[in-house]
Design a protein around this motif. Structure first.
Motif, PDB file in Angstrom:
ATOM      1  N   ALA A 101       0.412   4.890  -5.135  1.00 52.70           N
ATOM      2  CA  ALA A 101       1.854   5.118  -5.238  1.00 52.70           C
ATOM      3  C   ALA A 101       2.172   6.531  -5.710  1.00 52.70           C
ATOM      4  N   ASN A 147       9.761   3.543  -0.332  1.00 48.96           N
ATOM      5  CA  ASN A 147       9.215   2.187  -0.290  1.00 48.96           C
ATOM      6  C   ASN A 147       9.089   1.620  -1.709  1.00 48.96           C
ATOM      7  N   THR A 184       5.670   5.515  -1.805  1.00 50.77           N
ATOM      8  CA  THR A 184       5.783   4.211  -2.469  1.00 50.77           C
ATOM      9  C   THR A 184       6.040   4.410  -3.955  1.00 50.77           C
ATOM     10  N   LEU A 240       5.781  -3.805   3.440  1.00 47.97           N
ATOM     11  CA  LEU A 240       6.368  -2.464   3.437  1.00 47.97           C
ATOM     12  C   LEU A 240       6.473  -1.907   4.857  1.00 47.97           C
ATOM     13  N   GLU A 271       1.333  -4.183   1.724  1.00 46.70           N
ATOM     14  CA  GLU A 271       1.401  -3.131   2.741  1.00 46.70           C
ATOM     15  C   GLU A 271       2.013  -3.646   4.040  1.00 46.70           C
TER      16      GLU A 271
END
Length: 297
Positions: free
Chosen positions: A211, A61, A29, A174, A171
């Motif tokens: 991330a 992502n 991410t 994603l 989330e």
């Protein structure tokens, strides 16, 4: 028109250089704070959307958190309301907050979603009020003055700071292959909406998501030393020293502190890059040199 042999060789080198980074960041991410010139120049806006879509297509992502100060100022001017600032923060009464919600959560957010969609991505726009994403608390500014026995507390209205972040809705998006686009508006325990600095929101979202990277787009080349040279590949300890010796000051200080907080809280790396450069996000992610300041924990 076919490429010359030199052009073909350059393209091959670029693709070869990008490949290990694509492998490394697949399924990771990356939170990108989108603001500055990249939000107002049409060519840069289009390039940014393409960058985000490409990131998703190669398995990264991306999560976008955006600002919109100039756009808010333009709408306020149209309705005859003067913008006022204290320490760089917009004084936000109830009427101004209505405009902030309309511009950030509506006009700007949906324009970014539309741009990403036009370039082949699947984006969903959110504010911090959606899915209880961002809980805010009211921000108060204190000023010390020799004439006063205690610091003066300045109330600038519906301006907040991040109290907590619940990334469940992010989330979920994603996991479904969507690109979340977040406007930095939170809700307080009092039920009121609060405008929050987009850098701070991006940093906290990156921290809670765990991330791989936090990327902050700015209108500068990055962090410069006292001789005006770009600094990069810095550790958190080195950044602390640069703050202590006055190398980091003024408008760059809040961005650096945001990046520093992120890497100290588990984000692998934070980047401060020049959003005035076309395809800045891809250049920073997928090339050896990059174009901005990289900070690691």
């Amino acid at each position: 028109m076919s490429l010359s042999s030199d052009q073909a060789a350059r393209v091959a080198r670029v693709l070869g250089e990008a490949l290990p980074y694509i492998r490394r960041f697949r399924d990771k991410t990356v939170v990108v704070k989108y603001g500055g010139n990249a939000m107002v120049d049409e060519q840069l806006k289009s390039g940014f959307a393409r960058d985000i879509v490409l990131m998703r297509l190669v398995g990264i992502n991306p999560v976008v958190v955006h600002g919109g100060g100039p756009q808010i100022g333009q709408v306020l001017a149209k309705i005859g309301k003067e913008s006022q600032f204290v320490d760089g923060m917009r004084v936000t009464d109830s009427e101004t907050m209505d405009v902030v919600e309309m511009v950030l959560g509506g006009l700007v957010n949906k324009e970014i979603v539309n741009l990403i969609t036009r370039h082949g991505g699947r984006a969903v726009g959110l504010t911090g009020k959606d899915g209880d994403l961002i809980r805010a608390r009211k921000l108060r500014i204190s000023r010390d003055s020799p004439e006063l026995d205690a610091p003066e507390i300045i109330d600038i209205g519906h301006v907040g700071e991040v109290a907590s972040v619940d990334t469940s809705v992010v989330e979920m998006l994603l996991a479904g292959g969507f690109i979340p686009v977040i406007a930095p508006i939170g809700v307080g325990e009092d039920g009121h909406s609060y405008n929050i600095n987009a850098d701070l929101v991006a940093g906290r979202v990156a921290e809670v998501l765990g991330a791989e990277k936090l990327i902050l787009l700015t209108n500068t080349t990055g962090l410069l030393d006292k001789q005006g040279r770009l600094l990069t590949g810095l550790t958190a300890h080195q950044v602390d020293e640069l703050i202590a010796d006055g190398t980091v000051y003024g408008g760059m200080l809040p961005k650096i502190q945001c990046a520093l907080s992120a890497v100290k809280s588990g984000v692998k790396a934070a980047h401060i890059i020049d959003g005035r450069v076309e395809n800045a996000v891809l250049v920073e992610l997928f090339t050896d040199e990059g174009i901005g300041t990289l900070i690691r924990g």
